[in-house]
Structures are given as C-alpha cells and as structure tokens.
Design a protein around this motif. Structure first.
Motif, PDB file in Angstrom:
ATOM      1  N   ARG A  89       0.851  -1.204   0.000  1.00  0.00           N
ATOM      2  CA  ARG A  89       0.000   0.000   0.000  1.00  0.00           C
ATOM      3  C   ARG A  89       0.878   1.242   0.000  1.00  0.00           C
ATOM      4  O   ARG A  89       1.232   1.788   1.034  1.00  0.00           O
ATOM      5  CB  ARG A  89      -0.912  -0.016   1.232  1.00  0.00           C
ATOM      6  CG  ARG A  89      -1.770   1.227   1.402  1.00  0.00           C
ATOM      7  CD  ARG A  89      -2.833   1.389   0.352  1.00  0.00           C
ATOM      8  NE  ARG A  89      -3.834   0.320   0.399  1.00  0.00           N
ATOM      9  CZ  ARG A  89      -4.668   0.054  -0.616  1.00  0.00           C
ATOM     10  NH1 ARG A  89      -4.627   0.763  -1.741  1.00  0.00           N
ATOM     11  NH2 ARG A  89      -5.542  -0.934  -0.506  1.00  0.00           N
TER      12      ARG A  89
ATOM     13  N   PHE B  38      -6.485  -2.055 -15.336  1.00  0.00           N
ATOM     14  CA  PHE B  38      -6.604  -0.975 -14.369  1.00  0.00           C
ATOM     15  C   PHE B  38      -8.011  -1.052 -13.770  1.00  0.00           C
ATOM     16  O   PHE B  38      -9.001  -1.119 -14.512  1.00  0.00           O
ATOM     17  CB  PHE B  38      -6.393   0.388 -15.035  1.00  0.00           C
ATOM     18  CG  PHE B  38      -6.712   1.488 -14.080  1.00  0.00           C
ATOM     19  CD1 PHE B  38      -5.792   1.845 -13.109  1.00  0.00           C
ATOM     20  CD2 PHE B  38      -7.948   2.105 -14.086  1.00  0.00           C
ATOM     21  CE1 PHE B  38      -6.096   2.805 -12.156  1.00  0.00           C
ATOM     22  CE2 PHE B  38      -8.266   3.070 -13.143  1.00  0.00           C
ATOM     23  CZ  PHE B  38      -7.333   3.420 -12.181  1.00  0.00           C
TER      24      PHE B  38
ATOM     25  N   HIS C  64      -7.306  -4.019 -10.485  1.00  0.00           N
ATOM     26  CA  HIS C  64      -5.933  -3.650 -10.853  1.00  0.00           C
ATOM     27  C   HIS C  64      -5.050  -4.826 -11.300  1.00  0.00           C
ATOM     28  O   HIS C  64      -3.837  -4.665 -11.448  1.00  0.00           O
ATOM     29  CB  HIS C  64      -5.223  -2.900  -9.721  1.00  0.00           C
ATOM     30  CG  HIS C  64      -5.808  -1.556  -9.405  1.00  0.00           C
ATOM     31  ND1 HIS C  64      -6.369  -0.744 -10.352  1.00  0.00           N
ATOM     32  CD2 HIS C  64      -5.897  -0.856  -8.225  1.00  0.00           C
ATOM     33  CE1 HIS C  64      -6.793   0.387  -9.773  1.00  0.00           C
ATOM     34  NE2 HIS C  64      -6.525   0.336  -8.495  1.00  0.00           N
TER      35      HIS C  64
ATOM     36  N   ARG D 286       0.985  -6.474  -9.467  1.00  0.00           N
ATOM     37  CA  ARG D 286       1.432  -5.895  -8.194  1.00  0.00           C
ATOM     38  C   ARG D 286       1.527  -6.936  -7.086  1.00  0.00           C
ATOM     39  O   ARG D 286       2.063  -6.661  -6.022  1.00  0.00           O
ATOM     40  CB  ARG D 286       0.501  -4.749  -7.776  1.00  0.00           C
ATOM     41  CG  ARG D 286      -0.939  -5.172  -7.529  1.00  0.00           C
ATOM     42  CD  ARG D 286      -1.807  -3.987  -7.135  1.00  0.00           C
ATOM     43  NE  ARG D 286      -3.193  -4.364  -6.890  1.00  0.00           N
ATOM     44  CZ  ARG D 286      -4.056  -3.621  -6.227  1.00  0.00           C
ATOM     45  NH1 ARG D 286      -3.683  -2.462  -5.730  1.00  0.00           N
ATOM     46  NH2 ARG D 286      -5.298  -4.014  -6.055  1.00  0.00           N
TER      47      ARG D 286
ATOM     48  N   HIS E   4       0.601   3.281 -10.373  1.00  0.00           N
ATOM     49  CA  HIS E   4      -0.330   3.787  -9.353  1.00  0.00           C
ATOM     50  C   HIS E   4       0.469   4.511  -8.257  1.00  0.00           C
ATOM     51  O   HIS E   4       0.574   4.046  -7.121  1.00  0.00           O
ATOM     52  CB  HIS E   4      -1.076   2.575  -8.783  1.00  0.00           C
ATOM     53  CG  HIS E   4      -2.300   2.879  -7.988  1.00  0.00           C
ATOM     54  ND1 HIS E   4      -2.299   3.741  -6.913  1.00  0.00           N
ATOM     55  CD2 HIS E   4      -3.560   2.419  -8.109  1.00  0.00           C
ATOM     56  CE1 HIS E   4      -3.521   3.783  -6.406  1.00  0.00           C
ATOM     57  NE2 HIS E   4      -4.299   2.991  -7.116  1.00  0.00           N
TER      58      HIS E   4
ATOM     59  N   TYR F 222       1.785   6.767  -5.354  1.00  0.00           N
ATOM     60  CA  TYR F 222       1.335   7.485  -4.151  1.00  0.00           C
ATOM     61  C   TYR F 222       2.390   8.553  -3.830  1.00  0.00           C
ATOM     62  O   TYR F 222       3.515   8.223  -3.451  1.00  0.00           O
ATOM     63  CB  TYR F 222       1.255   6.540  -2.951  1.00  0.00           C
ATOM     64  CG  TYR F 222       0.158   5.511  -2.970  1.00  0.00           C
ATOM     65  CD1 TYR F 222       0.198   4.428  -3.858  1.00  0.00           C
ATOM     66  CD2 TYR F 222      -0.900   5.568  -2.064  1.00  0.00           C
ATOM     67  CE1 TYR F 222      -0.800   3.463  -3.849  1.00  0.00           C
ATOM     68  CE2 TYR F 222      -1.899   4.597  -2.053  1.00  0.00           C
ATOM     69  CZ  TYR F 222      -1.847   3.552  -2.948  1.00  0.00           C
ATOM     70  OH  TYR F 222      -2.831   2.593  -2.932  1.00  0.00           O
TER      71      TYR F 222
ATOM     72  N   ASN G 225     -15.190   7.662 -10.421  1.00  0.00           N
ATOM     73  CA  ASN G 225     -15.433   6.333  -9.848  1.00  0.00           C
ATOM     74  C   ASN G 225     -16.276   6.401  -8.578  1.00  0.00           C
ATOM     75  O   ASN G 225     -16.974   5.448  -8.246  1.00  0.00           O
ATOM     76  CB  ASN G 225     -14.105   5.642  -9.521  1.00  0.00           C
ATOM     77  CG  ASN G 225     -13.447   5.079 -10.758  1.00  0.00           C
ATOM     78  OD1 ASN G 225     -14.072   4.358 -11.533  1.00  0.00           O
ATOM     79  ND2 ASN G 225     -12.196   5.430 -10.983  1.00  0.00           N
TER      80      ASN G 225
ATOM     81  N   ASP H  84     -11.823  10.351  -6.810  1.00  0.00           N
ATOM     82  CA  ASP H  84     -11.446   9.114  -7.517  1.00  0.00           C
ATOM     83  C   ASP H  84     -11.832   9.303  -8.993  1.00  0.00           C
ATOM     84  O   ASP H  84     -12.899   8.912  -9.422  1.00  0.00           O
ATOM     85  CB  ASP H  84     -12.164   7.912  -6.885  1.00  0.00           C
ATOM     86  CG  ASP H  84     -11.658   6.592  -7.450  1.00  0.00           C
ATOM     87  OD1 ASP H  84     -10.836   6.602  -8.394  1.00  0.00           O
ATOM     88  OD2 ASP H  84     -12.093   5.536  -6.944  1.00  0.00           O
TER      89      ASP H  84
ATOM     90  N   VAL I  99      -5.069   9.315 -13.510  1.00  0.00           N
ATOM     91  CA  VAL I  99      -6.050   9.071 -12.450  1.00  0.00           C
ATOM     92  C   VAL I  99      -5.609   9.852 -11.222  1.00  0.00           C
ATOM     93  O   VAL I  99      -4.410   9.909 -10.917  1.00  0.00           O
ATOM     94  CB  VAL I  99      -6.121   7.559 -12.128  1.00  0.00           C
ATOM     95  CG1 VAL I  99      -7.085   7.293 -10.972  1.00  0.00           C
ATOM     96  CG2 VAL I  99      -6.541   6.773 -13.365  1.00  0.00           C
TER      97      VAL I  99
ATOM     98  N   TRP J 175      -6.477  10.199  -7.127  1.00  0.00           N
ATOM     99  CA  TRP J 175      -7.220   9.462  -6.085  1.00  0.00           C
ATOM    100  C   TRP J 175      -6.752   9.834  -4.683  1.00  0.00           C
ATOM    101  O   TRP J 175      -5.548   9.897  -4.424  1.00  0.00           O
ATOM    102  CB  TRP J 175      -7.027   7.949  -6.280  1.00  0.00           C
ATOM    103  CG  TRP J 175      -7.723   7.103  -5.252  1.00  0.00           C
ATOM    104  CD1 TRP J 175      -9.067   7.046  -5.015  1.00  0.00           C
ATOM    105  CD2 TRP J 175      -7.119   6.182  -4.317  1.00  0.00           C
ATOM    106  NE1 TRP J 175      -9.331   6.149  -4.005  1.00  0.00           N
ATOM    107  CE2 TRP J 175      -8.144   5.606  -3.564  1.00  0.00           C
ATOM    108  CE3 TRP J 175      -5.802   5.801  -4.061  1.00  0.00           C
ATOM    109  CZ2 TRP J 175      -7.919   4.662  -2.552  1.00  0.00           C
ATOM    110  CZ3 TRP J 175      -5.566   4.854  -3.061  1.00  0.00           C
ATOM    111  CH2 TRP J 175      -6.613   4.291  -2.322  1.00  0.00           C
TER     112      TRP J 175
ATOM    113  N   MET K  49     -10.002   0.485   5.055  1.00  0.00           N
ATOM    114  CA  MET K  49      -8.881  -0.216   4.416  1.00  0.00           C
ATOM    115  C   MET K  49      -7.836  -0.513   5.499  1.00  0.00           C
ATOM    116  O   MET K  49      -7.206   0.406   6.033  1.00  0.00           O
ATOM    117  CB  MET K  49      -8.265   0.659   3.307  1.00  0.00           C
ATOM    118  CG  MET K  49      -9.271   0.969   2.201  1.00  0.00           C
ATOM    119  SD  MET K  49      -8.771   2.355   1.144  1.00  0.00           S
ATOM    120  CE  MET K  49      -7.588   1.555   0.122  1.00  0.00           C
TER     121      MET K  49
ATOM    122  N   GLU L 190      -1.796   9.001 -11.039  1.00  0.00           N
ATOM    123  CA  GLU L 190      -1.432   7.765 -11.732  1.00  0.00           C
ATOM    124  C   GLU L 190      -1.431   8.008 -13.239  1.00  0.00           C
ATOM    125  O   GLU L 190      -2.397   8.553 -13.763  1.00  0.00           O
ATOM    126  CB  GLU L 190      -2.445   6.669 -11.383  1.00  0.00           C
ATOM    127  CG  GLU L 190      -2.646   6.505  -9.884  1.00  0.00           C
ATOM    128  CD  GLU L 190      -3.951   5.786  -9.545  1.00  0.00           C
ATOM    129  OE1 GLU L 190      -4.323   4.829 -10.259  1.00  0.00           O
ATOM    130  OE2 GLU L 190      -4.614   6.179  -8.573  1.00  0.00           O
TER     131      GLU L 190
END
Ligand SMILES: O=P(O)(O)OC[C@H]1O[C@@H](O)[C@H](O)[C@@H](O)[C@@H]1O
Length: 288
Positions: free
Chosen positions: A63, A73, A83, A87, A154, A156, A178, A198, A230, A232, A242, A257
């Motif tokens: 994460r 995706f 996804h 990963r 993706h 972060y 989304n 999102d 993207v 998010w 989460m 992203e």
C-alpha cells in the motif's frame, strides 16, 4: 545494490550518478517504494508515500509507492481482481547498475490461470541528474494470439496534508468519476481535495503538476505512451475501511497515476510491444 528493505523483503537500491537522489524498488510487485531527493543545502526529502500500515506479506500488494496495475486498471478488464495481478507477484531482477535497474515478469501457469495470455513485462527505473526519476513499463506479447490490456503506474505521492495539495493540468477534461459512477467534466483550475476524489481522466496532457502548499513543493509528472491519468484520495471513511491505510494516514498522500484506462485498452499482436514512460521532477513552488 540488493538489500533487505521495508518488511524484510528484497529490494534494489539506486543512487543517482550526481548524488542528487536515491530510489528503492521492492522485488515484490516491482514496486517503487522510495524516491528521495537531496537539495543543495537540504536534507534528503522522501517524495513517495508508503502507508505506515502497509503489509509486506506477498502476495498482498504494497500500500504505497508505485504499484503496477496490469493486465487491467481497476475493473477495466476481464479479471475479478481490481488492478490485475502484476502488483501481487514476485518479479525477477534483470539488470542493476548504480543508478538504474530493470525487473521482469513473464507469464507462467499462475498468471495464465487468471489471464490466458503469454507476455513479458519489463519495468525500468533510472535516476537522472538533478534528482529526476524515470520509470517505464514495456509490455511484449510473447504468444501467438493478440491480447488487450489496461494498465497504470499507481504512484502514491507524499504530501504534507491532502487539504494543502492540488493537481494542475486537467482543466477542461472529461473524467469518469469512480466515486459517483458517472462521467463529468473538470472545469476547475486545479483538482483540490475536500472529500473523496477518484477520477479517471480521459486523454490527459503532459506534464501534470502536483503542488503541495504545505511544503512549498512541486512534482512535475511527465508521461509518454500512457494516454490517461487518475487522481485518487479515499478520504476518511473509505480509508478507515482499508486495513493497510486506516483512519490516520489518508491525509498524507495523493495518487497521481499515469494510466491507459478510460481511453481504451491497448491491443498487441503476437510479437508486438507497447511502452509507457513516466518522468518525475522535484521542483520548488515559484520556480516551476
Ligand atoms: O485498494 P486498491 O485496489 O489498491 O485500489 C485503490 C484505488 O486505486 C485507484 O486507482 C482507483 O481509482 C480507486 O477506485 C481505488 O480505490
């Protein structure tokens, strides 16, 4: 250089030839987990976010950092797993030089059980002068029938506080929201964060600019090959649900992203390849 990294998992550690940055790539998922830039008089500054609650237990995806979404995706593809699986898998370290490395993932019985195609993925990271980082993803069809895929890096990005962050460069574009489940048009000068965001932008330009007013920092996001972008942040309620993010840490990042998503899947004939590239540059507010 290979060494045990966060969670005790194997990593490749890179250092720029001019000493301006370091980077770390976890072999698990070929996940870029650190990009740290050193300024002339400043201490090294980490620019990526990895959740303090991240679970380093393969096959769980890490994460944070820059997980690779492939062969789909989100839900844009035939797989049940959001996804895709890249990963979640152990990649092979292909080449390591001081300031660059490449990792590969080739289809095998396990990937074909989820997605019946033959492929080779190559993820390369290089540290460039002045702290910049380049990352590429190459997809090669090694089989004898065509396949299609969607994908994303993706990433972060660490921010001082999401409420002080904004993403510039997306005004006027259509995006699939989304969170709302519908298409919309962005008419704001910048994406700001006052709740869950999102958004899968369709046909995003390059570069995009991530601004962090809290740190006076800017990251320029240059892309080639990836048509989409993207943005998010889950905000409080979703983050709380989460387990590897939790109610505390969602303020500390924004995902920007680069993606091949809502513009449509890429189709590769046998022997054909596709490559997407990302170049990240750390800048200071007022200088970019
Ligand atoms: O929890 P995951 O599978 O890593 O996904 C995180 C987020 O990834 C983003 O790219 C998606 O747009 C979001 O909808 C999703 O929630």
């Amino acid at each position: 250089m290979m060494q045990a990294g966060a969670g005790g998992l194997p990593t490749v550690v890179l250092r720029a030839a001019d000493g301006s940055a370091t980077a770390t790539v976890h072999q698990h998922g070929a996940t870029l987990t650190s990009w740290a830039v050193s300024g002339a008089e400043k201490e090294e500054e980490e620019l990526l976010f990895v959740s303090p609650l991240a679970v380093f237990a393969p096959p769980k995806a890490i994460r944070g950092g820059a997980p690779i979404c492939f062969p789909q995706f989100g839900s844009l593809g035939p797989l049940k797993a959001q996804h895709g699986f890249a990963r979640n898998m152990e990649w092979a370290v292909d080449e390591v030089a001081g300031d660059s490395c490449s990792l590969v993932l080739c289809s095998d019985a396990a990937t074909r059980a989820e997605w019946p195609h033959h492929f080779k993925l190559t993820m390369q990271v290089s540290l460039l002068p002045n702290g910049a980082l380049q990352q590429s993803l190459r997809v090669l069809n090694t089989g004898d029938s065509p396949f299609e895929f969607t994908t994303a890096l993706h990433t972060y990005f660490r921010v001082s506080d999401v409420s002080k962050a904004s993403v510039v460069g997306l005004k006027g574009l259509s995006y699939f929201d989304n969170a709302a489940g519908s298409l919309a048009t962005d008419d704001a000068d910048a994406v700001t964060f006052t709740g869950e965001v999102d958004r899968a932008y369709i046909g995003a330009p390059s570069p995009l600019k991530l601004v962090d007013l809290g740190r006076g920092a800017v990251v320029m996001v240059h892309k080639e090959g990836f048509q989409d972008a993207v943005v998010w942040n889950p905000w409080e309620a979703k983050a709380a649900g989460m387990a590897d993010l939790g109610p505390e840490h969602w303020r500390g990042f924004v995902c920007v992203e680069v993606a091949q998503a809502r513009s449509g899947a890429v189709t590769l004939a046998p022997g054909q390849d596709w490559e997407g590239r990302l170049r990240l540059e750390r800048d200071t507010l007022g200088e970019s």
